[in-house]
Design an enzyme around this catalytic site. Structure first.
Site, PDB file in Angstrom:
ATOM      1  N   CYS A   2      25.209  36.647  42.221  1.00 18.48           N
ATOM      2  CA  CYS A   2      24.167  35.712  41.800  1.00 18.48           C
ATOM      3  C   CYS A   2      24.521  35.104  40.433  1.00 18.48           C
ATOM      4  CB  CYS A   2      22.785  36.343  41.704  1.00 18.48           C
ATOM      5  SG  CYS A   2      22.149  36.913  43.272  1.00 18.48           S
ATOM      6  N   ARG A  27      31.469  34.492  40.498  1.00 14.87           N
ATOM      7  CA  ARG A  27      30.704  35.736  40.618  1.00 14.87           C
ATOM      8  C   ARG A  27      30.478  36.131  42.073  1.00 14.87           C
ATOM      9  NH1 ARG A  27      28.005  36.914  35.764  1.00 14.87           N
ATOM     10  NH2 ARG A  27      26.360  38.064  36.801  1.00 14.87           N
ATOM     11  N   TRP A  76      23.854  35.789  46.169  1.00 14.53           N
ATOM     12  CA  TRP A  76      24.661  36.706  46.977  1.00 14.53           C
ATOM     13  C   TRP A  76      23.652  37.532  47.758  1.00 14.53           C
ATOM     14  CZ3 TRP A  76      25.731  41.994  47.568  1.00 14.53           C
ATOM     15  CH2 TRP A  76      26.961  42.295  48.165  1.00 14.53           C
ATOM     16  N   ASN A 102      18.203  37.363  39.977  1.00 16.90           N
ATOM     17  CA  ASN A 102      19.412  38.152  40.259  1.00 16.90           C
ATOM     18  C   ASN A 102      18.992  39.615  40.216  1.00 16.90           C
ATOM     19  OD1 ASN A 102      21.969  39.254  40.457  1.00 16.90           O
ATOM     20  ND2 ASN A 102      22.424  38.997  38.280  1.00 16.90           N
ATOM     21  N   GLY A 103      19.454  40.412  41.182  1.00 17.84           N
ATOM     22  CA  GLY A 103      19.126  41.836  41.182  1.00 17.84           C
ATOM     23  C   GLY A 103      18.349  42.220  42.423  1.00 17.84           C
ATOM     24  N   GLU A 486      46.173  50.766  42.921  1.00 16.90           N
ATOM     25  CA  GLU A 486      45.805  49.397  42.542  1.00 16.90           C
ATOM     26  C   GLU A 486      46.511  48.370  43.432  1.00 16.90           C
ATOM     27  OE1 GLU A 486      43.574  48.085  41.017  1.00 16.90           O
ATOM     28  OE2 GLU A 486      44.204  46.133  40.294  1.00 16.90           O
ATOM     29  N   LYS A 490      44.492  45.642  45.735  1.00 11.82           N
ATOM     30  CA  LYS A 490      44.719  44.200  45.634  1.00 11.82           C
ATOM     31  C   LYS A 490      45.007  43.614  47.020  1.00 11.82           C
ATOM     32  CE  LYS A 490      43.449  43.242  42.299  1.00 11.82           C
ATOM     33  NZ  LYS A 490      42.960  44.297  41.515  1.00 11.82           N
ATOM     34  N   GLU A 493      41.749  43.589  49.286  1.00 13.01           N
ATOM     35  CA  GLU A 493      40.683  42.648  48.953  1.00 13.01           C
ATOM     36  C   GLU A 493      41.122  41.196  49.066  1.00 13.01           C
ATOM     37  OE1 GLU A 493      39.004  42.720  44.959  1.00 13.01           O
ATOM     38  OE2 GLU A 493      40.913  43.299  44.086  1.00 13.01           O
ATOM     39  N   HIS A 509      51.399  66.211  53.358  1.00 10.05           N
ATOM     40  CA  HIS A 509      50.145  66.914  53.650  1.00 10.05           C
ATOM     41  C   HIS A 509      49.263  66.096  54.596  1.00 10.05           C
ATOM     42  CE1 HIS A 509      51.215  69.909  50.691  1.00 10.05           C
ATOM     43  NE2 HIS A 509      51.499  68.923  49.851  1.00 10.05           N
ATOM     44  N   LYS A 612      32.410  38.941  41.956  1.00 16.89           N
ATOM     45  CA  LYS A 612      33.149  39.313  40.754  1.00 16.89           C
ATOM     46  C   LYS A 612      32.379  40.349  39.945  1.00 16.89           C
ATOM     47  CE  LYS A 612      36.312  38.977  37.565  1.00 16.89           C
ATOM     48  NZ  LYS A 612      37.541  39.751  37.841  1.00 16.89           N
TER      49      LYS A 612
END
Ligand code: M6R
Length: 617
Positions: A2, A27, A76, A102-103, A486, A490, A493, A509, A612
């Site tokens: 948002c 965002r 969003w 927002n929220g 990481e 990447k 996503e 294992h 984001k």
């Protein structure tokens, strides 16, 4: 998640709002809308599902009337799908009030029932419309938007930033926040509100962050700030450290490409004035964490989510080795639900690019409430997590717009390393000469990273050749392990490819069962130069997977010939001390994920389903 923009002043509000929403696009959102109080006193709104372009096209075809007061929103979806009806603004007081949010309002169902019982009707499935109706109801009773906000915000549970305008009060936008960001842009004869400064930085760099549980009223001539009870509050204005051009693509194909290219500078900036004559100087945390407090720390808990948590893992290796303090790294969203043991000798270090990640924010608050001392490593000036912490060490990566975090990760690792060296000095765990040797290494990193970035075209070719790949594994040991995690994150996503990162020692294992002929595996190979290096063990791991048909892509230091017979492809990084290798090894993996996503025709900057700034739990 948002984006919120508000404006009062002499410009055309729609132009300001749409420009602000564009800058907040990063965002993440799936619908958008605006409301303006027209010069003739009408409240005009328009909202559409989809990207901003859809709303923009409508506004070109049928412009809203001009006015200098307005609010804009990118949503969003949480409560109800991404539809025109669920998009914000939502209306109250018989369509004379418009509100954006927002929220998540956690008690919205109870409040909705209360309003339904009074005969109110709802057009959408959102929690936001409940807030709009409540504020509208109070406005009808008081005729004052600030009072109406005050009557409502205390009744809302959860996290929210709310902005509203009312047709009867042109020239006023009222906002309130709890556990969700809101920043004022202080102009000359005009004022702005935004989820972050990107919303208005093209007009003003003077900003003021709204504190927890505060209400702000902006008018062209100034702002009024109070707490939820109406008591005046003194805000702390600050100067935004970057200008609007820093948040532009600047000729790059994507924000992500630009941000990867900025990694060397992010390191330089994060080190700036913090290494003086080989000594680490962290003046900004000295008040919250004087030497005696740092010396008394018995344990460090590092909190973060996603990429930020992986930078924390690297911090653990460095801080334990250099400062000899036990460090635990925990996902922020797991932390407060397991009754962790905390006391005044525990230092809780939170890591967040945005400084608004709800999971991390709640974990920091939880730690504070239980008596731990909190230090945040944050990239966004004035962000909520920074404000909630006892001290903040800012990374200075500049605005990161692409959803996938790159330069912020690099800067976070550098900040953690600085913290580790600072702790090592105040606790006497390293000598000055040892620290000087390590800071020299740190300062040499940007130049080395620039040479890694020059291998971009080679990595692009590799990525293009793998655009049909359905699964990629990433292996590393010691500090190579967080790099593997990481690299996998990447790729997932950005390219929507199944990717997993493993500690190479864990292979036998279980994960080695995944290896079949042709399985692509990136392996982060440590330097062979250090006698304690895990190089021979990693080479053995490579041999084990190669024997089962894996296609091995090694990231190895220049001159490491021992790896050559065992790898199908080798990406080279310059020589660095073991602790610093990750800062060089991660860049090829970032570039690889970006190029593979681009080769698949995907939106590199805004991958599907992601935001984001994750401002809901
Ligand atoms: O703003 P934060 O650093 O708190 O964000 C944490 C994560 O949401 C973030 O790192 C996320 O994992 C990125 N999309 C990774 O590229």
């Amino acid at each position: 998640m948002c984006g919120i923009v508000g404006y009062v002043g002499g410009r055309d509000a729609i132009e300001v709002l749409m420009g602000g929403l564009r800058r907040l696009e990063y965002r993440g959102y799936d619908s958008a809308g605006v409301a303006v109080i027209a010069d003739d006193g009408r409240l005009a709104t328009h909202k559409r599902a989809g990207k901003l372009g859809v709303l923009e096209a409508d506004l070109v075809a049928e412009p809203l009337p001009e006015g200098g007061t307005g609010i804009g929103h990118t949503r969003w979806a949480t409560h109800g799908g991404p539809t025109d009806v669920n998009a914000h603004p939502h209306l109250g007081d018989d369509g004379r009030l418009a509100l954006i949010h927002n929220g998540i309002i956690e008690n919205y169902a109870v409040l909705r029932d209360e309003l339904l019982a009074e005969g109110h009707t709802f057009a959408s499935e959102t929690d936001t419309e409940v807030a709009a109706k409540l504020v509208g109801r109070e406005y009808a009773a008081t005729g004052d938007l600030v009072s109406a906000f005050r009557a409502v915000v205390g009744r809302l549970h959860g996290a929210f930033t709310l902005l509203a305008v009312h047709a009867d009060e042109p020239g006023l936008v009222v906002g309130a926040r709890r556990n969700s960001p809101l920043v004022v842009g202080l102009g000359d004869g005009e004022q702005f509100l935004g989820s972050d400064v990107a919303a208005f930085v093209q007009y003003t760099r003077r900003a003021l962050a709204i504190g927890q549980d505060q209400i702000v009223a902006i008018r062209a001539g100034g702002i009024e700030l109070t707490d939820f009870a109406g008591r005046p509050v003194e805000g702390e204005p600050y100067e935004v450290a970057w200008d609007a051009s820093a948040a532009d693509k600047g000729g790059w194909s994507s924000f992500m490409a630009k941000e990867i290219s900025e990694e060397p500078e992010a390191i330089e900036q994060t080190l700036l004035e913090r290494v003086v004559d080989g000594v680490v100087v962290l003046d900004e945390i000295a008040e919250g964490f004087p030497a005696d407090v740092l010396s008394a720390v018995t344990r460090i808990v590092v909190l973060g989510a996603g990429t930020a948590a992986y930078s924390g893992l690297l911090g653990k290796y460095a801080i334990e080795k250099w400062a000899k303090v036990p460090v635990e790294v925990e996902l922020a969203h797991e932390f407060r639900y397991r009754d962790p043991v905390l006391d005044a000798s525990t230092l809780v270090v939170s890591i967040s690019q945005s400084g608004e990640t709800m999971d991390t924010l709640m974990a920091v608050k939880y730690a504070s409430e239980r008596g731990a001392r909190t230090l945040s490593i944050c990239n966004t000036q004035g962000a909520t997590i920074a404000r909630e912490s006892d001290a903040v060490l800012y990374t200075r990566a500049g605005p990161e717009v692409a959803v996938a975090s790159t330069k912020a990760f690099t800067a976070q690792v550098v900040a953690l390393y600085l913290l580790g060296l600072h702790l090592a000095r105040v606790r006497g765990a390293l000598t000055d000469d040892e620290i000087r040797g390590l800071t020299d290494e740190l300062r040499a990193l940007p130049a080395k990273l620039r040479t890694v970035l020059q291998t971009g075209p080679e990595i692009r070719e590799l990525a293009r050749s793998m655009s049909d790949t359905r699964s990629v594994l990433f292996l590393g040991r010691h500090v190579g392990y967080p790099v593997a995690l990481e690299g996998a994150l990447k790729l997932k996503e950005l390219a929507y490819i199944h990717a997993e990162g493993f500690a190479a020692g864990e292979l036998k294992h279980g994960p080695i069962a995944l290896i079949e002929p042709g399985q692509r595996v990136f392996v982060v190979v440590p330097s062979p130069r250090d006698s304690t290096s895990l190089h021979p063990k990693v080479v053995s791991n490579i041999q084990e997977i190669r024997a089962r048909g894996a296609h091995v892509l090694a990231i190895a230091e220049a001159g490491d010939v021992a790896v050559l017979p065992h790898a199908d492809e080798v990406l080279r990084i310059p020589l660095a001390a073991p602790m610093f290798e990750p800062l060089l090894a991660v860049a090829p993996l970032q570039i690889f994920a970006m190029e593979l996503a681009a080769a698949k025709g995907l939106d590199v900057d805004q991958p599907r389903n992601l935001a984001k700034s994750v401002t809901v739990e």
